[in-house]
Design an enzyme around this catalytic site. Structure first.
Site, PDB file in Angstrom:
ATOM      1  CG  ASP A 184      -2.018   0.979   1.196  1.00 45.82           C
ATOM      2  OD1 ASP A 184      -1.941   1.929   0.385  1.00 45.82           O
ATOM      3  OD2 ASP A 184      -2.972   0.835   1.971  1.00 45.82           O
ATOM      4  CD  GLU A 191      -4.741  -0.986  -0.513  1.00 40.52           C
ATOM      5  OE1 GLU A 191      -5.605  -0.382   0.160  1.00 40.52           O
ATOM      6  OE2 GLU A 191      -4.249  -2.070  -0.180  1.00 40.52           O
ATOM      7  CD  GLU A 211      -8.720   2.821   1.890  1.00 40.55           C
ATOM      8  OE1 GLU A 211      -8.688   3.361   3.002  1.00 40.55           O
ATOM      9  OE2 GLU A 211      -7.710   2.300   1.356  1.00 40.55           O
ATOM     10  CG  HIS A 218     -10.240  -0.494   2.658  1.00 39.40           C
ATOM     11  ND1 HIS A 218     -10.888   0.182   3.666  1.00 39.40           N
ATOM     12  CD2 HIS A 218      -8.913  -0.426   2.935  1.00 39.40           C
ATOM     13  CE1 HIS A 218      -9.981   0.654   4.522  1.00 39.40           C
ATOM     14  NE2 HIS A 218      -8.783   0.291   4.106  1.00 39.40           N
TER      15      HIS A 218
END
Length: 209
Positions: A35, A61, A88, A138
């Site tokens: 991420d 991500e 997300e 998410h």
């Protein structure tokens, strides 16, 4: 990732060293996902993907800001060594459709708590299936577990599961949604299976409205 474009070459080396160490620790058969916390730009994300290629990263991500969906699309077109994940911070199926229309992501990550609940997430799964895009929601706890269980595994192949959630978000629940050997058991209790664990409640107060 804790290093971003402002950290220069030293930061890039630190990011790549993190990837190398994790790959070395888990071996060749475990999928790795990282991420970037919406903190990169296109040039930086492209370079990171190139340098990370030897370590077989499944996806990056949130590599760029969530509102710059055309940058997600640019990365998806140009980066071939890993996939691009995001969504997300897409709020509602209309925002998700805008991402799908321009080919912004390989993997869609709507959060049922922010996107509009279970019903909206199910609609988003139907949208994503029409575009051939995988959905890995998410977080979302047991709500996500139920939605994933109701969808084809090719569409929703896995659930995001934060280890800390069992001791924080799920602290007061009897079913703490703990993964065992890589799997989360679907609750059998009515509804979502949310039930308070009386043994961990130290005190209760009624709030006057």
């Amino acid at each position: 990732f804790r290093r971003h474009p402002v950290d220069g070459e030293a930061g890039i080396r630190e990011n790549i060293e993190l990837i190398r160490c994790v790959r070395e620790a888990v071996g060749p058969d475990v999928e790795l996902m990282f991420d970037a916390w919406n903190s990169w730009d296109v040039a930086y994300a492209t370079r990171m993907a190139e340098l990370a290629a030897p370590y077989r990263v499944l996806f990056f991500e949130a590599p760029v800001r969530p509102d710059l969906i055309w940058q997600f699309a640019e990365l998806r077109r140009t980066v071939k060594s890993t996939r691009i994940a995001g969504g997300e911070h897409a709020y509602g199926r209309w925002a998700v459709k805008a991402m799908l229309d321009i080919g912004a992501v390989d993997i869609l990550q709507p959060d049922p708590r922010w996107v509009g609940g279970i019903s909206e997430l199910v609609k988003i799964c139907a949208l994503a299936s029409a575009y051939g895009v995988e959905v890995m929601p998410h977080a979302g706890g047991l709500a996500t577990t139920h939605v994933i269980a109701s969808e084809p595994i090719a569409l929703c192949p896995m659930q995001e599961h934060a280890l800390r959630d069992a001791y924080t978000v799920h602290y007061f629940l009897t079913d703490k949604s703990v993964a065992v050997d890589g799997y989360i058991a679907l609750p059998t209790a009515p509804g979502l299976g949310l039930e308070l664990d009386e043994t961990v409640i130290e005190s209760q107060e009624e709030l006057a409205l």
